[in-house]
Design a protein around this motif. Sequence first.
Motif, PDB file in Angstrom:
ATOM      1  N   GLY A  17      22.938 -30.030  43.563  1.00  0.00           N
ATOM      2  CA  GLY A  17      22.705 -28.827  42.755  1.00  0.00           C
ATOM      3  C   GLY A  17      24.003 -28.254  42.229  1.00  0.00           C
ATOM      4  O   GLY A  17      24.559 -28.726  41.252  1.00  0.00           O
ATOM      5  N   GLY A  18      24.503 -27.211  42.893  1.00  0.00           N
ATOM      6  CA  GLY A  18      25.749 -26.587  42.446  1.00  0.00           C
ATOM      7  C   GLY A  18      25.532 -25.660  41.269  1.00  0.00           C
ATOM      8  O   GLY A  18      24.404 -25.422  40.827  1.00  0.00           O
ATOM      9  N   MET A  19      26.627 -25.160  40.729  1.00  0.00           N
ATOM     10  CA  MET A  19      26.541 -24.168  39.663  1.00  0.00           C
ATOM     11  C   MET A  19      27.309 -24.574  38.411  1.00  0.00           C
ATOM     12  O   MET A  19      27.623 -23.731  37.578  1.00  0.00           O
ATOM     13  N   SER A  20      27.632 -25.850  38.259  1.00  0.00           N
ATOM     14  CA  SER A  20      28.301 -26.292  37.039  1.00  0.00           C
ATOM     15  C   SER A  20      27.291 -26.384  35.901  1.00  0.00           C
ATOM     16  O   SER A  20      26.084 -26.217  36.102  1.00  0.00           O
ATOM     17  N   SER A  21      27.769 -26.689  34.717  1.00  0.00           N
ATOM     18  CA  SER A  21      26.872 -26.854  33.566  1.00  0.00           C
ATOM     19  C   SER A  21      25.948 -28.052  33.729  1.00  0.00           C
ATOM     20  O   SER A  21      24.983 -28.202  32.981  1.00  0.00           O
ATOM     21  N   GLU A  22      26.223 -28.897  34.716  1.00  0.00           N
ATOM     22  CA  GLU A  22      25.406 -30.080  34.971  1.00  0.00           C
ATOM     23  C   GLU A  22      24.456 -29.879  36.154  1.00  0.00           C
ATOM     24  O   GLU A  22      23.970 -30.843  36.739  1.00  0.00           O
ATOM     25  N   ARG A  23      24.175 -28.628  36.479  1.00  0.00           N
ATOM     26  CA  ARG A  23      23.339 -28.326  37.642  1.00  0.00           C
ATOM     27  C   ARG A  23      21.975 -29.023  37.584  1.00  0.00           C
ATOM     28  O   ARG A  23      21.530 -29.602  38.584  1.00  0.00           O
ATOM     29  N   GLU A  24      21.305 -28.969  36.456  1.00  0.00           N
ATOM     30  CA  GLU A  24      19.955 -29.537  36.370  1.00  0.00           C
ATOM     31  C   GLU A  24      19.966 -31.034  36.646  1.00  0.00           C
ATOM     32  O   GLU A  24      19.064 -31.564  37.314  1.00  0.00           O
ATOM     33  N   VAL A  25      20.986 -31.716  36.144  1.00  0.00           N
ATOM     34  CA  VAL A  25      21.105 -33.150  36.402  1.00  0.00           C
ATOM     35  C   VAL A  25      21.377 -33.390  37.882  1.00  0.00           C
ATOM     36  O   VAL A  25      20.804 -34.302  38.505  1.00  0.00           O
ATOM     37  N   ALA A  26      22.250 -32.565  38.479  1.00  0.00           N
ATOM     38  CA  ALA A  26      22.597 -32.721  39.887  1.00  0.00           C
ATOM     39  C   ALA A  26      21.398 -32.470  40.796  1.00  0.00           C
ATOM     40  O   ALA A  26      21.278 -33.076  41.868  1.00  0.00           O
ATOM     41  N   LEU A  27      20.499 -31.584  40.389  1.00  0.00           N
ATOM     42  CA  LEU A  27      19.276 -31.364  41.167  1.00  0.00           C
ATOM     43  C   LEU A  27      18.399 -32.614  41.141  1.00  0.00           C
ATOM     44  O   LEU A  27      17.879 -33.048  42.180  1.00  0.00           O
ATOM     45  N   MET A  28      18.233 -33.208  39.960  1.00  0.00           N
ATOM     46  CA  MET A  28      17.429 -34.429  39.842  1.00  0.00           C
ATOM     47  C   MET A  28      18.080 -35.585  40.599  1.00  0.00           C
ATOM     48  O   MET A  28      17.399 -36.349  41.298  1.00  0.00           O
ATOM     49  N   SER A  29      19.399 -35.707  40.467  1.00  0.00           N
ATOM     50  CA  SER A  29      20.119 -36.763  41.177  1.00  0.00           C
ATOM     51  C   SER A  29      19.975 -36.604  42.683  1.00  0.00           C
ATOM     52  O   SER A  29      19.758 -37.577  43.414  1.00  0.00           O
ATOM     53  N   GLY A  30      20.091 -35.362  43.146  1.00  0.00           N
ATOM     54  CA  GLY A  30      19.978 -35.099  44.575  1.00  0.00           C
ATOM     55  C   GLY A  30      18.632 -35.493  45.140  1.00  0.00           C
ATOM     56  O   GLY A  30      18.540 -36.078  46.232  1.00  0.00           O
ATOM     57  N   GLU A  31      17.579 -35.208  44.406  1.00  0.00           N
ATOM     58  CA  GLU A  31      16.234 -35.568  44.875  1.00  0.00           C
ATOM     59  C   GLU A  31      16.098 -37.086  45.002  1.00  0.00           C
ATOM     60  O   GLU A  31      15.472 -37.584  45.952  1.00  0.00           O
ATOM     61  N   THR A  32      16.676 -37.826  44.067  1.00  0.00           N
ATOM     62  CA  THR A  32      16.634 -39.296  44.135  1.00  0.00           C
ATOM     63  C   THR A  32      17.376 -39.794  45.363  1.00  0.00           C
ATOM     64  O   THR A  32      16.901 -40.681  46.090  1.00  0.00           O
ATOM     65  N   VAL A  33      18.561 -39.252  45.600  1.00  0.00           N
ATOM     66  CA  VAL A  33      19.370 -39.669  46.750  1.00  0.00           C
ATOM     67  C   VAL A  33      18.662 -39.338  48.065  1.00  0.00           C
ATOM     68  O   VAL A  33      18.620 -40.165  48.985  1.00  0.00           O
ATOM     69  N   ILE A  34      18.098 -38.145  48.159  1.00  0.00           N
ATOM     70  CA  ILE A  34      17.364 -37.751  49.368  1.00  0.00           C
ATOM     71  C   ILE A  34      16.218 -38.721  49.637  1.00  0.00           C
ATOM     72  O   ILE A  34      16.025 -39.201  50.765  1.00  0.00           O
ATOM     73  N   GLN A  35      15.460 -39.035  48.582  1.00  0.00           N
ATOM     74  CA  GLN A  35      14.346 -39.973  48.723  1.00  0.00           C
ATOM     75  C   GLN A  35      14.836 -41.337  49.205  1.00  0.00           C
ATOM     76  O   GLN A  35      14.274 -41.928  50.133  1.00  0.00           O
ATOM     77  N   GLY A  36      15.902 -41.851  48.571  1.00  0.00           N
ATOM     78  CA  GLY A  36      16.422 -43.168  48.923  1.00  0.00           C
ATOM     79  C   GLY A  36      16.963 -43.224  50.342  1.00  0.00           C
ATOM     80  O   GLY A  36      16.755 -44.220  51.063  1.00  0.00           O
ATOM     81  N   LEU A  37      17.651 -42.173  50.769  1.00  0.00           N
ATOM     82  CA  LEU A  37      18.195 -42.143  52.132  1.00  0.00           C
ATOM     83  C   LEU A  37      17.076 -42.110  53.166  1.00  0.00           C
ATOM     84  O   LEU A  37      17.145 -42.777  54.206  1.00  0.00           O
ATOM     85  N   LYS A  38      16.030 -41.343  52.887  1.00  0.00           N
ATOM     86  CA  LYS A  38      14.891 -41.293  53.817  1.00  0.00           C
ATOM     87  C   LYS A  38      14.209 -42.651  53.895  1.00  0.00           C
ATOM     88  O   LYS A  38      13.832 -43.111  54.986  1.00  0.00           O
ATOM     89  N   GLU A  39      14.061 -43.306  52.744  1.00  0.00           N
ATOM     90  CA  GLU A  39      13.446 -44.636  52.727  1.00  0.00           C
ATOM     91  C   GLU A  39      14.296 -45.638  53.503  1.00  0.00           C
ATOM     92  O   GLU A  39      13.775 -46.607  54.078  1.00  0.00           O
ATOM     93  N   ALA A  40      15.608 -45.410  53.523  1.00  0.00           N
ATOM     94  CA  ALA A  40      16.514 -46.301  54.246  1.00  0.00           C
ATOM     95  C   ALA A  40      16.572 -45.987  55.738  1.00  0.00           C
ATOM     96  O   ALA A  40      17.258 -46.689  56.496  1.00  0.00           O
ATOM     97  N   GLY A  41      15.867 -44.932  56.171  1.00  0.00           N
ATOM     98  CA  GLY A  41      15.764 -44.631  57.589  1.00  0.00           C
ATOM     99  C   GLY A  41      16.775 -43.645  58.126  1.00  0.00           C
ATOM    100  O   GLY A  41      16.899 -43.476  59.344  1.00  0.00           O
ATOM    101  N   TYR A  42      17.490 -42.955  57.237  1.00  0.00           N
ATOM    102  CA  TYR A  42      18.467 -41.968  57.704  1.00  0.00           C
ATOM    103  C   TYR A  42      17.781 -40.634  58.000  1.00  0.00           C
ATOM    104  O   TYR A  42      16.754 -40.291  57.403  1.00  0.00           O
ATOM    105  N   ASN A  43      18.383 -39.885  58.907  1.00  0.00           N
ATOM    106  CA  ASN A  43      17.978 -38.508  59.167  1.00  0.00           C
ATOM    107  C   ASN A  43      18.680 -37.648  58.127  1.00  0.00           C
ATOM    108  O   ASN A  43      19.907 -37.506  58.161  1.00  0.00           O
TER     109      ASN A  43
END
Length: 299
Positions: A9-35
């Motif tokens: 997320g964050g507060m830069s002008s790229e916040r919206e992209v960072a929110l979408m990117s973060g959701e993808t990373v969270i999903q991928g890490l969970k699928e990989a078995g990380y806490n």
Amino acid sequence: MTKVAVIYGGMSSEREVALMSGETVIQGLKEAGYNVVSLDLVITESLVPWLQAEKPDLVFPVLHGGMGEDGTLQAVLQWHGFPFTGSGVIGSAVALDKYRSKQIFRAAGLPTADFNIVKSAEQARQLEGQLHYPVFVKPANEGSSIGISRVNSKSEFLPAIELAMEYDKEVLVETFIDGPEYTVGIVGDELMPVVSMKSQTEFYDYEAKYISDDTEYNIPSGLSDEKEAYVQSIAKQAFEALNCSGWGRVDLMMNSKGEVFILEVNTIPGMTSHSLVPMSARAKGWSLAQLMKRIVDTV
């Protein structure tokens, strides 16, 4: 089980992209078995206490632009002893700064388009009559093509400078390269397949990157095996020249003569549904979970 803290997320002008990117990373890490624990970072004093309470094994920053990709967050994490994915303080800071990056590319003998830096309206007025148009005008310290203009004539130059200066006090004026754009993802020692992009807009802008479904992505890139290897080699050299590490993406363009020029290095590339690193990983046969594991393993 490895505990990974995703800061996004964050507060830069790229916040919206960072929110979408973060959701993808969270999903991928969970699928990989990380806490996985996560924090949508709004710059406050809560970050370090939150990390100290969560006690993650490592941090996975997914922030684009200032206060996240520019070395600021990396310095805080390093100071407090939290291991993290991606480049360190120096690599992050230099890579986000397109002007200093290009100076380093030049010093290293790497090809990059000719450029000028503008820091004031007076400098812009002095420069506008000396340029050979078209040129690209872009904030020196922004990503995601925010604030960028293709300037086709002198009359368009000063308005483009004004737009770029809304995002940064330093503006890069770059010689226009008339040719296709390519990108190379890097994960550890692995060079990803070259991706070629063709947008329906005037250039590969924010809409083409994150919104439009009309942008064409080609893997294989259409380059010969020899040219593909050369593009990957130049990308690796650029990545290393800026002291980047872990994972990232290098963007390049090729002119009508077949000459390759480095545009920039991204130390925390986009990870949205339209993003290029996940796309090239799929072409390599990696699932999202496998990509996340390989990035984590670079720490």
